[in-house]
Design a protein around this motif. Structure first.
Motif: not given
Length: 475
Positions: A43, A50-51, A316
Motif C-alpha cells: 500500500d 499490504t493488500t 495506514n
C-alpha cells in the motif's frame, strides 16, 4: 434510440474492462505442494501495509498460477506457505519462476523468511531483468572499489563518478520511468556510503530529491527519502522544532505544514506533507509529544490531506501506531467457540490470555500442556483461549478429537490459515500470545509465553499479579 445508448454504454464499460492490464505469474514450488500462494500490493512504503489481490494453491504437480490486474510497474510481495519473496511486475507482464525451499544459509525448516527464487526465460526488456543486471553491476563496482582504504581517500569519489557516467550512458535510451528512478536512487544510496569528499546533506537534497516529484510506488526512491528524513524533528532548527511541537500541542496539521515550509529541504509541499506524517510517526513513542494529539492529526490528514496518496499513508500510519501496542484498544474479533459465536466484548470483565498455535507443529502443540496449570491457578480472573490454525477439513468440521487428544479444558477455537483475525492481531509465527485486560485493552502483544524465554521469564508472573490485584480489589 435507447438501444443505441445502451449499446454505447455497454461498449464503453467493456472497453474499460479489457483496457486493464492482466499480469500472470506461473510458478514451480516442489517444496510447497498443497500450500496457499497469495500476492499482495504494498500500500505504501512508510507503513508497509499490504493488500491481498490474488490467491492460488500449489498443485500436486508443484505448479501454481496467479492472475491479477496491474496498470503500472511496481513491486509485489508473494507469500507461499509461511514464507515469502518479492517480485516486480510491469503491465501485461507474464512470468515463470521457480521457488526454492529456503535460503541456503538457513535451516530448511525455517518459517517466516524471504526465500530464494529464480525466473525462467525472463525477457531482457523486463523490469526484473534490468534491475537484476543493474544490482549485479553495482555490487561488482563496490567489490572492486570500496574498501577500508577507499573510505579515507578521494580516489573513490572519482571512481564513483565514473561509474555514474557509465550507468547513465548505458541506460540513457531506456524508456521505463520506474527503472530510471530506481537506478537514480540506487546510485544516491551509494553516495550515502562513508568516504572522503562525498556530498553533504544539503547537496544530496539539491541533486537527488529537489528535482523529483514523490514516487510513492518506487521502492528505491522511498527507501532513500525515508532514510533522508529519518527522525527529522531532531534535524531541523530549534526554532522550527519548537513550531513543530506547538503545532502538535494544538493538534494542527496546518500549523505544522506551514512551519515546516521554512525548512530548506521541504519546499515541495507534496513531499513536506508526507515527511510531516513520518515526523509524527517518529516522535509518537518518544514520550515528548502527546500521543492523542498525534493520532488526531493523522486522522485529520487521512480525511483532509492535500494529496490523496498522503491521506492513505496517514491512515495506514495511524493504524500501525495503534497496532496492538500496550494501552491500545484491542481490535474487535469474532470466533466460534464451542458452537457459539464470540467477540471481544464477550470477554469483558476478565483478562484474556490468547494462545495461537499451528496444528501439526510440535513447537506449537507442546505449549498446550503448559497452559493447563496456568488455567487451573488463574482461571478466576484470566480467561484462557487457544486458537488452533488449521486447514484440515476433518478437524474444522469436528474438533472434538483434537480437543480430547490434547486434553484442552478451556475455551478453544479452530480457524483457517487465511482467517482475518490473524491479520488483525498481527499473528505471523506460532506459537503466538496476546494478553488483553478486562476492559478490552492490549496489555502485551506479543505476550510472554508459558515457556521460559532466554531470561527465564514466563507469562505466569503477569497472571499472578493480575490475580493478586483483583483479589485486593474484591476485599
Amino acid at each position: 434510440m435507447l438501444k443505441i445508448i445502451l449499446t454505447i454504454l455497454l461498449f464503453g464499460c467493456t472497453s474499460t474492462l479489457f483496457a486493464k492490464s492482466l499480469n500472470t505469474i506461473e510458478g514451480f514450488a516442489p517444496s510447497y505442494v498443497g500450500k496457499k500462494v497469495a500476492i499482495f500490493e504494498i500500500d505504501d512504503y512508510m507503513s508497509m501495509l499490504t493488500t491481498k489481490i490474488a490467491t492460488a494453491e500449489v498443485k500436486a504437480d508443484s505448479t501454481f498460477e496467479l492472475n491479477f490486474f496491474n496498470d503500472r510497474t511496481r513491486k509485489y510481495k508473494i507469500e507461499i506457505g509461511q514464507n515469502h519473496f518479492h517480485v516486480y511486475t510491469q503491465p501485461d507482464g507474464k512470468y515463470k519462476l521457480y521457488v526454492k525451499e529456503s535460503s541456503p544459509y538457513l535451516d530448511k525448516n525455517a518459517k517466516g523468511i524471504e526465500v530464494e527464487f529464480f525466473f525462467i526465460d525472463l525477457d531482457s526488456v523486463d523490469i526484473n531483468y534490468k534491475i537484476l543486471m543493474f544490482e549485479d553491476a553495482s555490487l561488482n563496482f563496490l567489490k572492486r572499489n570500496y574498501n577500508h582504504e577507499a573510505k579515507n581517500s578521494t580516489e573513490f569519489v572519482e571512481q564513483l563518478d565514473t561509474f555514474k557516467i557509465e550507468v547513465h550512458n548505458f541506460y540513457k535510451e531506456d524508456t521505463s520511468t520506474f527503472f530510471k528512478k530506481y537506478v537514480r536512487f540506487a546510485i544516491a544510496s551509494l553516495d550515502n556510503l562513508a568516504f572522503s569528499g562525498g556530498r553533504n546533506k544539503f547537496e544530496k537534497y539539491d541533486f537527488y530529491i529537489k528535482p523529483e516529484t514523490v514516487w510513492y510506488q518506487n521502492d528505491r526512491y522511498m527507501e532513500y527519502v525515508l532514510k533522508y528524513y529519518e527522525n527529522y524533528a531532531s534535524e531541523i532548527s530549534s526554532e522550527l522544532n519548537e513550531s513543530f511541537y506547538q503545532g502538535v500541542i494544538k493538534s494542527s496539521p496546518t500549523m505544522v505544514i506551514n512551519a515546516l515550509g521554512a525548512d530548506y529541504a521541504l519546499d515541495n509541499i507534496r513531499l513536506r506533507e508526507m515527511v510531516m506524517i513520518k515526523m509524527l510517526s517518529d516522535v509518537f513513542y518518544t514520550g515528548d509529544y502527546p500521543q492523542t494529539n498525534i493520532l488526531t492529526m493523522l486522522d485529520s490528514i487521512s480525511n483532509n490531506g492535500l494529496f490523496e496518496e498522503n491521506q492513505k499513508i496517514a491512515a495506514n500510519i495511524k493504524y500501525r501506531l495503534l497496532d496492538l501496542v500496550p494501552g491500545a484498544k484491542m481490535p474487535n474479533f469474532r470466533l466460534e467457540v464451542k458452537g457459539e459465536s464470540k467477540s471481544k466484548n464477550d470477554y469483558k470483565g476478565q483478562h484474556l490470555y490468547i494462545q495461537f498455535i499451528k496444528e501439526g507443529s510440535s513447537k506449537s502443540e507442546n505449549d498446550i500442556e503448559l497452559i493447563r496449570p496456568l488455567y487451573d491457578k488463574y482461571m478466576r480472573y484470566t480467561e484462557m483461549l487457544t486458537i488452533v490454525v488449521t486447514d484440515d477439513e476433518d478437524i474444522l468440521n469436528d474438533p472434538s478429537a483434537y480437543i480430547k487428544k490434547y486434553k484442552i479444558g478451556w475455551e478453544t477455537s479452530f480457524i483457517r490459515s487465511d482467517d482475518e483475525i490473524l491479520g488483525k492481531l498481527n499473528v505471523k509465527t506460532y506459537p503466538h500470545y496476546i494478553l488483553m485486560d478486562a476492559a478490552g485493552y492490549v496489555v502485551a502483544a506479543p505476550a510472554l509465553s508459558p515457556r521460559p524465554n532466554n531470561e527465564y521469564e514466563t507469562i505466569e508472573k503477569a497472571l499472578h499479579g493480575i490475580h493478586k490485584q483483583r483479589e485486593r480489589m474484591e476485599k
